[in-house]
Design a protein around this motif. Sequence first.
Motif, PDB file in Angstrom:
ATOM      1  N   GLU A 169     -25.552  48.622  52.724  1.00 23.95           N
ATOM      2  CA  GLU A 169     -25.718  49.955  52.143  1.00 23.95           C
ATOM      3  C   GLU A 169     -24.671  50.216  51.063  1.00 23.95           C
ATOM      4  OE1 GLU A 169     -26.294  54.554  53.745  1.00 23.95           O
ATOM      5  OE2 GLU A 169     -25.048  53.145  54.887  1.00 23.95           O
ATOM      6  N   ASN A 170     -23.415  49.867  51.348  1.00 23.82           N
ATOM      7  CA  ASN A 170     -22.358  50.095  50.357  1.00 23.82           C
ATOM      8  C   ASN A 170     -22.522  49.204  49.129  1.00 23.82           C
ATOM      9  OD1 ASN A 170     -21.044  52.126  51.750  1.00 23.82           O
ATOM     10  ND2 ASN A 170     -19.639  50.739  52.809  1.00 23.82           N
ATOM     11  N   ILE A 171     -22.996  47.995  49.327  1.00 24.90           N
ATOM     12  CA  ILE A 171     -23.235  47.105  48.189  1.00 24.90           C
ATOM     13  C   ILE A 171     -24.313  47.700  47.276  1.00 24.90           C
ATOM     14  CG2 ILE A 171     -24.066  44.833  47.477  1.00 24.90           C
ATOM     15  CD1 ILE A 171     -21.243  44.817  48.629  1.00 24.90           C
ATOM     16  N   GLN A 172     -25.340  48.287  47.868  1.00 26.57           N
ATOM     17  CA  GLN A 172     -26.393  48.926  47.068  1.00 26.57           C
ATOM     18  C   GLN A 172     -25.852  50.133  46.318  1.00 26.57           C
ATOM     19  OE1 GLN A 172     -29.367  47.621  46.416  1.00 26.57           O
ATOM     20  NE2 GLN A 172     -28.615  45.911  47.677  1.00 26.57           N
ATOM     21  N   TYR A 173     -25.005  50.933  46.966  1.00 26.84           N
ATOM     22  CA  TYR A 173     -24.360  52.058  46.274  1.00 26.84           C
ATOM     23  C   TYR A 173     -23.570  51.547  45.069  1.00 26.84           C
ATOM     24  CZ  TYR A 173     -25.203  55.720  49.807  1.00 26.84           C
ATOM     25  OH  TYR A 173     -25.772  56.659  50.631  1.00 26.84           O
ATOM     26  N   ARG A 186     -25.719  50.450  42.043  1.00 28.34           N
ATOM     27  CA  ARG A 186     -26.236  51.579  41.256  1.00 28.34           C
ATOM     28  C   ARG A 186     -25.131  52.182  40.390  1.00 28.34           C
ATOM     29  NH1 ARG A 186     -29.392  52.545  46.037  1.00 28.34           N
ATOM     30  NH2 ARG A 186     -27.878  54.044  46.842  1.00 28.34           N
ATOM     31  N   GLN A 187     -23.921  52.287  40.943  1.00 29.03           N
ATOM     32  CA  GLN A 187     -22.831  52.895  40.180  1.00 29.03           C
ATOM     33  C   GLN A 187     -22.340  51.982  39.060  1.00 29.03           C
ATOM     34  OE1 GLN A 187     -19.763  54.846  42.460  1.00 29.03           O
ATOM     35  NE2 GLN A 187     -21.198  55.488  44.056  1.00 29.03           N
ATOM     36  N   LEU A 188     -22.372  50.673  39.285  1.00 33.05           N
ATOM     37  CA  LEU A 188     -21.930  49.744  38.244  1.00 33.05           C
ATOM     38  C   LEU A 188     -22.951  49.633  37.111  1.00 33.05           C
ATOM     39  CD1 LEU A 188     -20.371  46.866  40.401  1.00 33.05           C
ATOM     40  CD2 LEU A 188     -19.167  48.607  39.066  1.00 33.05           C
ATOM     41  N   SER A 189     -24.219  49.834  37.435  1.00 30.73           N
ATOM     42  CA  SER A 189     -25.242  49.760  36.391  1.00 30.73           C
ATOM     43  C   SER A 189     -25.155  50.945  35.435  1.00 30.73           C
ATOM     44  CB  SER A 189     -26.636  49.698  37.028  1.00 30.73           C
ATOM     45  OG  SER A 189     -26.914  50.907  37.734  1.00 30.73           O
ATOM     46  N   ASN A 190     -24.550  52.055  35.906  1.00 35.37           N
ATOM     47  CA  ASN A 190     -24.362  53.235  35.060  1.00 35.37           C
ATOM     48  C   ASN A 190     -22.982  53.824  35.348  1.00 35.37           C
ATOM     49  OD1 ASN A 190     -24.820  55.361  33.302  1.00 35.37           O
ATOM     50  ND2 ASN A 190     -25.950  56.581  34.821  1.00 35.37           N
ATOM     51  N   PRO A 191     -21.919  53.137  34.917  1.00 33.59           N
ATOM     52  CA  PRO A 191     -20.557  53.502  35.339  1.00 33.59           C
ATOM     53  C   PRO A 191     -20.121  54.865  34.805  1.00 33.59           C
ATOM     54  CG  PRO A 191     -20.502  51.825  33.625  1.00 33.59           C
ATOM     55  CD  PRO A 191     -21.937  51.978  34.035  1.00 33.59           C
ATOM     56  N   ARG A 192     -19.385  55.580  35.660  1.00 34.35           N
ATOM     57  CA  ARG A 192     -18.874  56.905  35.301  1.00 34.35           C
ATOM     58  C   ARG A 192     -17.376  56.878  35.084  1.00 34.35           C
ATOM     59  NH1 ARG A 192     -19.866  60.225  40.176  1.00 34.35           N
ATOM     60  NH2 ARG A 192     -18.916  61.828  38.873  1.00 34.35           N
ATOM     61  N   PHE A 193     -16.705  55.779  35.435  1.00 34.05           N
ATOM     62  CA  PHE A 193     -15.249  55.700  35.371  1.00 34.05           C
ATOM     63  C   PHE A 193     -14.829  54.643  34.362  1.00 34.05           C
ATOM     64  CE2 PHE A 193     -16.483  56.937  39.685  1.00 34.05           C
ATOM     65  CZ  PHE A 193     -15.868  58.175  39.768  1.00 34.05           C
ATOM     66  N   LEU A 251     -24.201  39.714  43.699  1.00 37.52           N
ATOM     67  CA  LEU A 251     -24.937  40.943  43.403  1.00 37.52           C
ATOM     68  C   LEU A 251     -24.070  41.921  42.611  1.00 37.52           C
ATOM     69  CD1 LEU A 251     -26.800  41.554  46.806  1.00 37.52           C
ATOM     70  CD2 LEU A 251     -27.859  40.997  44.606  1.00 37.52           C
ATOM     71  N   LEU A 252     -22.806  42.057  43.001  1.00 34.46           N
ATOM     72  CA  LEU A 252     -21.897  42.957  42.289  1.00 34.46           C
ATOM     73  C   LEU A 252     -21.652  42.462  40.867  1.00 34.46           C
ATOM     74  CD1 LEU A 252     -19.282  43.674  45.121  1.00 34.46           C
ATOM     75  CD2 LEU A 252     -21.000  45.255  44.235  1.00 34.46           C
ATOM     76  N   ALA A 253     -21.467  41.161  40.727  1.00 40.00           N
ATOM     77  CA  ALA A 253     -21.201  40.595  39.400  1.00 40.00           C
ATOM     78  C   ALA A 253     -22.396  40.800  38.470  1.00 40.00           C
ATOM     79  CB  ALA A 253     -20.872  39.109  39.529  1.00 40.00           C
ATOM     80  N   ASP A 254     -23.593  40.614  38.997  1.00 38.62           N
ATOM     81  CA  ASP A 254     -24.798  40.795  38.179  1.00 38.62           C
ATOM     82  C   ASP A 254     -24.966  42.244  37.721  1.00 38.62           C
ATOM     83  OD1 ASP A 254     -25.370  38.129  38.459  1.00 38.62           O
ATOM     84  OD2 ASP A 254     -26.812  38.416  40.095  1.00 38.62           O
ATOM     85  N   SER A 255     -24.484  43.198  38.538  1.00 35.68           N
ATOM     86  CA  SER A 255     -24.649  44.622  38.213  1.00 35.68           C
ATOM     87  C   SER A 255     -23.601  45.127  37.234  1.00 35.68           C
ATOM     88  CB  SER A 255     -24.582  45.460  39.499  1.00 35.68           C
ATOM     89  OG  SER A 255     -25.564  45.047  40.422  1.00 35.68           O
ATOM     90  N   ASP A 256     -22.500  44.396  37.093  1.00 31.20           N
ATOM     91  CA  ASP A 256     -21.386  44.850  36.255  1.00 31.20           C
ATOM     92  C   ASP A 256     -21.581  44.396  34.812  1.00 31.20           C
ATOM     93  OD1 ASP A 256     -18.945  45.994  35.535  1.00 31.20           O
ATOM     94  OD2 ASP A 256     -17.820  44.173  36.040  1.00 31.20           O
ATOM     95  N   GLU A 257     -22.641  44.858  34.183  1.00 31.33           N
ATOM     96  CA  GLU A 257     -22.953  44.424  32.824  1.00 31.33           C
ATOM     97  C   GLU A 257     -21.964  44.966  31.798  1.00 31.33           C
ATOM     98  OE1 GLU A 257     -26.969  45.530  32.078  1.00 31.33           O
ATOM     99  OE2 GLU A 257     -27.819  44.056  33.495  1.00 31.33           O
TER     100      GLU A 257
END
Length: 521
Positions: A78-82, A85-92, A110-116
């Motif tokens: 669950e936390n990985i999915q959160y 989503r946050q890395l795909s549209n970062p706010r920080f 998965l995290l690395a792929d999302s951190d575009e």
Amino acid sequence: MVLVSAVRDYVYRMLQDISGMKVLILDSQTVSIVSVVYSQSELLQKEVFLVELIDSISKSKESMSHLKAVYFLRPTSENIQYMRRQLSNPRFGECHLFFSNMLKDTQIHLLADSDEQEVVQQVQEFYADFISVDPYHFTLNMPSNHYYILPAVVDPSNLQHFCDRAVDGIGAVFLALKRRPIIRYSRASDIAKRIAHETAKLMYQQESGLFDFRRMEMSPLLLIVDRRDDPVTPLLNQWTYQAMVHELIGIQDNKVDLRSIGKFPKDQQEVVLSSEQDAFFKANMYENFGDIGMNIKRMVDDFQQVAKSNQNIQTIEDMAKFVDNYPEYRKMHGNVSKHVTLVTEMSKIVEERKLMLVSETEQDLACNGGQVAAFEAVTNLLNNESVSDIDRLRLVMLYALRYEKESPVQLMQLFNKLASRSAKYKPGLVQFLLKQAGADKRTGDLYGNRDFLNIARNMARGLKGVENVYTQHQPLLFQTMESIIKGRLRDVDYPYVGNHFQQGRFVAIYKVIELFWESLQ
């Protein structure tokens, strides 16, 4: 090997090396892990200006690019999915990821792929996957930990989740302490065996490299026991300070919520009760109720002397001294108010429920023989209008555990009496307890009447008497640890996992358990 220090060190390392304004993002479990070791003021000192839960912050779209985000999360799906989503549209502006346990390779990918947009500055494992309530005790805060005794009705996936969480927590404790233990478990418990074997598999096979610490002269011992081996202790009313607060009011993550027992000022509705932050509590947490009253009176007297001296302000120097000492004075005032409130409320509960009368019979049921006298005492208390329903149920349960084989007729009479006096507590609860934790299901000598040494010890204690009839009971864990220290814990009752075996007198014992033993003396 102090648990609070280990977790504090992890939190310190997360925050210290990241300069500038930060937001600390936690999940529903890591918020407890952090809150018991770090206060809000300490977080502010580390430039943490916002603390948020990951599920809440995921719903917001406000940009905070001026802040650096420090995530401390359990490595759950669950936390990985959160995070994805946050890395795909970062706010920080920056993201620093810390996980409380071991990450799987697939999760890292998965995290690395999302951190575009490459906002992630670091990903680390900090093994603080447990709540260190004080230096020598931890909990995993599993609200459904009773499910394991319901194999016929519980979803098997829940049981597996229970085992996985237990193994994760145990593994994190030993990684934080940099130890790899010898593992033993309670023979009569399938769940203890399962957790022991899965823990051994984690430490000695799957992650053997992580647990390859420098060998000690004496190996620590991890002993997995089942609550069902000692169903008596949790049924007894307790008379030491920490245990009474937990039993009569409730402690969660070192916080006591007073809103359920009365109306209090806003700043007193929830109070912190931590041995690390409260010197009086640390000195008195294991003292009995009578001594606590006298110690609090001395604390009140000391505070009154300080208050009188503060009232006598006549010069500029006096005023300056008062201002300098005001934070300490205010802290002392809050401490006095907190402990007086707790003891006052507990005294009311003890009187309303006639707990001293009830507890004397409870202790007799737990420590002494005499079925006829026990039956009469329990019957009288069941008829007493001042005794609460929950205490009636406890008394019948204690009687049933002690005399399940000796007095089935009298036991049935108590079942009927309980049903007539306490309608919401059915006799089936007592029968279920016997089915789950009766004599045939337990490991060890709960009542000290099977082993010759235990019989002799009980006789000697009976001849000498006891200083306090309300605290004469000793938990089975006390005897178990005594057997460990003396090298007398029976292999047949508590087998080893793997090829570990006992050579001569076994004196190696995990330090947390050793210190807990000393606190019981």
